[in-house]
Motif scaffolding. Structure first.
Motif, PDB file in Angstrom:
ATOM      1  N   VAL A  47       0.612  14.058   1.737  1.00  0.00           N
ATOM      2  CA  VAL A  47      -0.062  12.648   1.341  1.00  0.00           C
ATOM      3  C   VAL A  47       0.145  11.673   2.255  1.00  0.00           C
ATOM      4  CG1 VAL A  47       0.357  10.984  -0.591  1.00  0.00           C
ATOM      5  CG2 VAL A  47       0.214  13.453  -1.261  1.00  0.00           C
ATOM      6  N   GLY A  48       1.594  11.551   3.018  1.00  0.00           N
ATOM      7  CA  GLY A  48       1.856  10.579   3.961  1.00  0.00           C
ATOM      8  C   GLY A  48       0.668  10.915   5.133  1.00  0.00           C
ATOM      9  N   THR A  49       0.748  11.951   5.728  1.00  0.00           N
ATOM     10  CA  THR A  49      -0.421  11.934   6.799  1.00  0.00           C
ATOM     11  C   THR A  49      -1.520  11.709   6.625  1.00  0.00           C
ATOM     12  OG1 THR A  49      -0.343  14.152   6.462  1.00  0.00           O
ATOM     13  CG2 THR A  49       1.194  13.728   8.265  1.00  0.00           C
ATOM     14  N   ASP A  50      -1.992  12.196   5.426  1.00  0.00           N
ATOM     15  CA  ASP A  50      -3.463  11.801   4.957  1.00  0.00           C
ATOM     16  C   ASP A  50      -3.517  10.262   4.837  1.00  0.00           C
ATOM     17  OD1 ASP A  50      -4.059  14.346   5.043  1.00  0.00           O
ATOM     18  OD2 ASP A  50      -4.666  14.493   3.026  1.00  0.00           O
ATOM     19  N   ALA A  51      -2.527   9.475   4.325  1.00  0.00           N
ATOM     20  CA  ALA A  51      -2.630   8.106   4.153  1.00  0.00           C
ATOM     21  C   ALA A  51      -2.736   7.353   5.216  1.00  0.00           C
ATOM     22  CB  ALA A  51      -1.571   7.633   3.105  1.00  0.00           C
ATOM     23  N   LEU A  52      -1.998   8.108   6.338  1.00  0.00           N
ATOM     24  CA  LEU A  52      -1.817   7.377   7.518  1.00  0.00           C
ATOM     25  C   LEU A  52      -2.975   6.350   7.874  1.00  0.00           C
ATOM     26  CD1 LEU A  52       0.857   7.229   8.861  1.00  0.00           C
ATOM     27  CD2 LEU A  52       0.113   8.705  10.621  1.00  0.00           C
ATOM     28  N   PRO A  53      -4.207   6.822   8.011  1.00  0.00           N
ATOM     29  CA  PRO A  53      -5.130   5.987   8.769  1.00  0.00           C
ATOM     30  C   PRO A  53      -5.476   4.576   7.772  1.00  0.00           C
ATOM     31  CG  PRO A  53      -6.046   8.153   8.484  1.00  0.00           C
ATOM     32  CD  PRO A  53      -4.553   8.215   7.981  1.00  0.00           C
ATOM     33  N   ALA A  54      -5.255   4.889   6.579  1.00  0.00           N
ATOM     34  CA  ALA A  54      -5.459   3.611   5.411  1.00  0.00           C
ATOM     35  C   ALA A  54      -4.087   2.945   5.899  1.00  0.00           C
ATOM     36  CB  ALA A  54      -5.430   3.968   4.265  1.00  0.00           C
ATOM     37  N   ILE A  55      -2.800   3.248   5.879  1.00  0.00           N
ATOM     38  CA  ILE A  55      -1.781   2.593   6.246  1.00  0.00           C
ATOM     39  C   ILE A  55      -1.863   1.641   7.479  1.00  0.00           C
ATOM     40  CG2 ILE A  55       0.826   2.524   6.883  1.00  0.00           C
ATOM     41  CD1 ILE A  55       0.838   4.893   4.726  1.00  0.00           C
ATOM     42  N   GLN A  56      -2.446   2.435   8.563  1.00  0.00           N
ATOM     43  CA  GLN A  56      -2.655   1.668   9.855  1.00  0.00           C
ATOM     44  C   GLN A  56      -3.794   0.729   9.691  1.00  0.00           C
ATOM     45  OE1 GLN A  56      -3.278   5.208  12.118  1.00  0.00           O
ATOM     46  NE2 GLN A  56      -1.112   5.295  12.979  1.00  0.00           N
ATOM     47  N   LYS A  57      -4.717   0.864   8.856  1.00  0.00           N
ATOM     48  CA  LYS A  57      -5.709  -0.196   8.748  1.00  0.00           C
ATOM     49  C   LYS A  57      -5.394  -1.315   8.096  1.00  0.00           C
ATOM     50  CE  LYS A  57     -10.398  -0.971   8.921  1.00  0.00           C
ATOM     51  NZ  LYS A  57     -11.673  -0.645   7.889  1.00  0.00           N
ATOM     52  N   PHE A  58      -5.000  -0.962   7.040  1.00  0.00           N
ATOM     53  CA  PHE A  58      -4.553  -2.242   5.746  1.00  0.00           C
ATOM     54  C   PHE A  58      -3.264  -2.653   5.792  1.00  0.00           C
ATOM     55  CE2 PHE A  58      -8.138   0.451   4.106  1.00  0.00           C
ATOM     56  CZ  PHE A  58      -9.066  -0.501   4.403  1.00  0.00           C
ATOM     57  N   LEU A  60       0.513  -3.797   4.968  1.00  0.00           N
ATOM     58  CA  LEU A  60       0.817  -4.343   3.352  1.00  0.00           C
ATOM     59  C   LEU A  60      -0.119  -5.045   2.688  1.00  0.00           C
ATOM     60  CD1 LEU A  60       4.725  -5.302   4.317  1.00  0.00           C
ATOM     61  CD2 LEU A  60       3.971  -3.168   3.080  1.00  0.00           C
ATOM     62  N   SER A  61      -1.338  -5.360   3.450  1.00  0.00           N
ATOM     63  CA  SER A  61      -2.138  -6.102   2.605  1.00  0.00           C
ATOM     64  C   SER A  61      -2.835  -5.230   1.634  1.00  0.00           C
ATOM     65  CB  SER A  61      -3.176  -6.712   3.578  1.00  0.00           C
ATOM     66  OG  SER A  61      -4.134  -5.678   4.003  1.00  0.00           O
ATOM     67  N   PHE A  62      -2.755  -4.056   1.648  1.00  0.00           N
ATOM     68  CA  PHE A  62      -3.303  -2.951   0.744  1.00  0.00           C
ATOM     69  C   PHE A  62      -2.573  -3.386  -0.597  1.00  0.00           C
ATOM     70  CE2 PHE A  62      -3.499   1.362  -1.361  1.00  0.00           C
ATOM     71  CZ  PHE A  62      -4.651   1.557  -1.277  1.00  0.00           C
ATOM     72  N   LEU A  63      -1.474  -3.700  -0.643  1.00  0.00           N
ATOM     73  CA  LEU A  63      -0.663  -3.976  -1.898  1.00  0.00           C
ATOM     74  C   LEU A  63      -1.031  -5.525  -2.335  1.00  0.00           C
ATOM     75  CD1 LEU A  63       2.875  -2.886  -0.841  1.00  0.00           C
ATOM     76  CD2 LEU A  63       1.195  -1.595  -1.787  1.00  0.00           C
ATOM     77  N   THR A  64      -1.674  -6.330  -1.624  1.00  0.00           N
ATOM     78  CA  THR A  64      -1.779  -7.719  -2.173  1.00  0.00           C
ATOM     79  C   THR A  64      -3.338  -8.039  -2.259  1.00  0.00           C
ATOM     80  OG1 THR A  64      -1.647  -8.395   0.282  1.00  0.00           O
ATOM     81  CG2 THR A  64       0.541  -8.272  -1.233  1.00  0.00           C
ATOM     82  N   THR A  65      -4.110  -7.153  -2.068  1.00  0.00           N
ATOM     83  CA  THR A  65      -5.480  -7.461  -2.151  1.00  0.00           C
ATOM     84  C   THR A  65      -5.988  -6.492  -3.020  1.00  0.00           C
ATOM     85  OG1 THR A  65      -6.336  -6.152  -0.250  1.00  0.00           O
ATOM     86  CG2 THR A  65      -5.847  -8.181   0.132  1.00  0.00           C
ATOM     87  N   SER A  66      -7.171  -6.801  -3.844  1.00  0.00           N
ATOM     88  CA  SER A  66      -7.631  -6.133  -4.974  1.00  0.00           C
ATOM     89  C   SER A  66      -9.284  -5.840  -4.620  1.00  0.00           C
ATOM     90  CB  SER A  66      -7.833  -6.985  -6.281  1.00  0.00           C
ATOM     91  OG  SER A  66      -8.507  -8.033  -6.202  1.00  0.00           O
ATOM     92  N   ARG A  67      -9.675  -6.155  -3.550  1.00  0.00           N
ATOM     93  CA  ARG A  67     -11.176  -5.716  -3.357  1.00  0.00           C
ATOM     94  C   ARG A  67     -11.072  -4.007  -2.963  1.00  0.00           C
ATOM     95  NH1 ARG A  67     -14.873  -7.130   1.487  1.00  0.00           N
ATOM     96  NH2 ARG A  67     -16.862  -6.222   0.502  1.00  0.00           N
TER      97      ARG A  67
END
Ligand code: ATP
Ligand code: MG
Lengths: 316, 268
Positions: A47-58, A60-67
């Motif tokens: 899960v961690g490696t698959d999530a890596l691209p999104a983590i790199q792109k977004f 912590l803003s992933f946690l604070t935006t809702s779009r």
């Protein structure tokens, strides 16, 4: 062993095969235990490696935006994190007092054992109902049942942000209520076990000092069972946060964030359930990121539970 | 009700029973108990296991009321008040008549909170710190634990726990303290400490103690009741009092053969 001479001596030598069997058993159980741990780590790693691209792109803003836009490849999970926390909170708000109340009622001697046992069994049976059945029941029974109540709340208390939207059927509050029913048996069963485990001597001591039944329950029995009850609540919270099917069926799955519990919403797990089938590219990675967050949340809850249970556990 | 019980504290006889029969369901556990327990004395109950010593003891503070099958007939007076009269609230009774159990049973709370538990229930308005200290001193525990009042009562040694339970019982300043084999879980040194304690406590309280320890009964008590048990035609084993007298009499010149046999250890 002391044997009298007339008896045949007890064989003290163990046979070779029994020793080997013993060893094999230790190895086998050890392998299973390590295997389970390995599977957990493997999942987390994947899960961690698959999530890596999104983590790199977004980040912590992933946690604070809702779009959540598949076309623009912009993802933020605030709505879902908020929905997960709010539905779980509503569920606890309802299930904790009722669950502890039920546990108290069933741990005291109000009911004769003949009636008590079936009641205990029925409550535990609640935990055995598949979650899709809860979901169906939610859609066909609970939603119609709750709608007038939601409308009443909105017309009379609409000025409170919590009830500021007109209910449209499915919604956060329906999900919270379904969840509360689903976690009730966990809280009730574990709380009852820890209440029953409080030694009878302590109860006698309280009565002996002239405590009433209520004083005994609230000042002695409940505090003594505290750690077990908290453990049960935490376990239930973990279940509520991860529950997918029933919630997905009644929450409305909207991506808008609103302070009103009458509005529709979504949770991390309902988001995953809804989108995985057709997702691709960065969206999959973002879903993995969301899953990782859910993973983290439940982990925090479980660690907290462990700490609380250790810290306050009964020393007798 | 409190006032009835409180004002009842006057007479020199604390308990008086008249033909008390005690049942668990259909089972007659103890029959024909007629005794008088004097004020500011230590009264010991001795006798073989299962003869109903605990059962009788627990009638005096109505703790048996918690057992559904329990009932009794006959009369039990606390001073002049019928303890089982319908207007008497068992909770009130237990506030006047404290109990120390066989197994030390401190609450899983701090030492301080254990002692303060009873007074708080009663809404004690005075200086709680002072009361806790005084009770712990009376129970001869203060010197052991004065620096760790916040420690868990359940972390103390068995003997200390039992003295804590005694402190907890006397903190509510009861009239009577019932003790059901309070030393059976204790080592000889702790046992002697508790016995010394009894001698001090009887200045202020009336004490009833169940014990299997003959030396303890003869050393520590003023009066002794010897219980025995007898099977009836239906095979029910019913307890009764064989002899009740001053402790010297019971141990040195008992009237009954059975008492003589029991106190000299030739029982069977
Ligand atoms: N809760 C109860 N329900 C039914 N019977 C009981 C109950 N408690 C005690 N008994 C019975 O009453 C009788 C007297 O018991 P009790 O505990 O008073 O004896 P005891 O003299 O205190 O014995 P010991 O010295 O072993 O403590 C026994 O036959 C016992 O089985
Ligand atoms: Mg006993």
């Amino acid at each position: 062993m002391a044997t009298s001479p007339s008896q045949t001596a007890m064989p003290t030598e163990r046979s070779q095969s029994s020793r080997v069997l013993d060893k094999a058993f230790v190895w086998l159980t050890g392998a299973f235990a390590i295997g389970v741990g390995f599977v957990l780590l493997a999942i987390a790693f994947r899960v961690g490696t698959d999530a890596l691209p999104a983590i790199q792109k977004f980040g912590l803003s992933f946690l604070t935006t809702s779009r959540w836009s598949v076309n623009d490849e912009v993802f933020g999970a605030l709505t879902q994190i908020y929905g997960t926390l709010v539905t779980s909170f509503i569920a606890l708000l309802i299930a904790v007092p009722i669950g502890i109340g039920v546990a108290l009622f069933l741990s005291e001697d109000y009911l004769p054992p003949r009636i008590k046992q079936p009641v205990v069994f029925l409550i535990e049976l609640l935990a055995a109902i598949p979650s899709v059945v809860y979901g169906l029941w939610g859609i066909f029974v609970l939603i119609p049942l709750l709608k007038p109540f939601g409308i009443w709340l909105n017309t009379n208390f609409g000025w409170i942000p919590l009830f500021s939207t007109a209910p449209s059927g499915p919604g956060i509050y329906v999900a919270g209520i379904i969840l509360s029913i689903m976690i009730l048996p966990i809280i009730a069963a574990i709380s009852r076990d820890s209440l029953v485990a409080v030694p009878a001597e302590i109860r006698q001591a309280a009565y002996g000092l002239g405590a009433t039944r209520w004083e005994t329950i609230f000042q002695v029995i409940l505090p003594a069972a505290f750690s077990g009850i908290v453990g049960g609540i935490m376990l239930a919270l973990g279940r509520a946060m991860g529950e997918t099917m029933a919630v997905t069926m009644v929450i409305g799955n909207s991506n808008s964030i609103s302070p009103s519990i009458l509005s529709q919403g979504s949770t991390v797990s309902s988001l995953l359930a809804n989108q995985f089938a057709e997702a691709g590219g960065l969206q999959v990675s973002s879903l993995m990121y969301a899953a990782l967050i859910l993973f983290g949340l439940t982990l925090v809850v479980n660690v907290l539970a462990e700490i609380i249970v250790r810290r306050f556990s009964l020393k007798l | 009700m409190a006032s009835e019980l409180q004002s009842a504290r006057k007479t020199e006889t604390v308990f008086r029973t008249e033909n008390l029969n005690i049942y668990y369901g259909d089972f007659l556990a103890v029959r024909d108990i007629s005794i008088e327990i004097p004020k500011n004395k230590i009264t010991a109950f001795i006798g073989p296991s299962g003869c109903g010593k605990s059962t009788v003891l627990r009638c005096f503070n109505r703790l048996n009321d918690l057992i559904k099958s329990f009932h009794l007939d006959g009369k039990l007076f606390y001073h002049d008040q019928d303890l089982y009269a319908p207007e008497i609230d068992p909770v009130e009774v237990r506030r006047q008549i404290g109990m120390v159990f066989q197994k030390p049973n401190p609450f899983p709370k701090s030492i301080y909170d254990n002692v303060a538990f009873g007074p708080r229930l009663l809404g004690y308005k005075g200086d709680m710190d002072e009361l806790v200290e005084r009770s712990l001193k009376q129970a001869a525990l203060w010197d052991d634990i004065k620096d760790k009042l916040k420690a868990m009562g359940t972390d103390l040694s068995g003997g200390q726990q039992q003295r804590l339970c005694i402190a907890r019982a006397i903190a509510v300043q009861p009239d009577v303290i019932l003790m059901d084999e309070p030393c059976s879980a204790l080592d000889p040194i702790s046992t002697l400490k508790v016995e010394d304690l009894l001698q001090e406590l009887k200045e202020k309280y009336t004490i009833l103690i169940v014990t299997h320890n003959m030396q303890q009964a003869s050393r520590a008590s003023d009066r002794t009741a010897f219980f025995n048990v007898e099977a009836n035609a239906k095979g029910q084993r019913t307890g009764y009092i064989v002899e009740y007298d001053r402790t010297e009499v019971i141990f040195q010149s008992p009237k009954e053969q059975a008492t003589q046999a029991y106190v000299s250890g030739r029982f069977g």
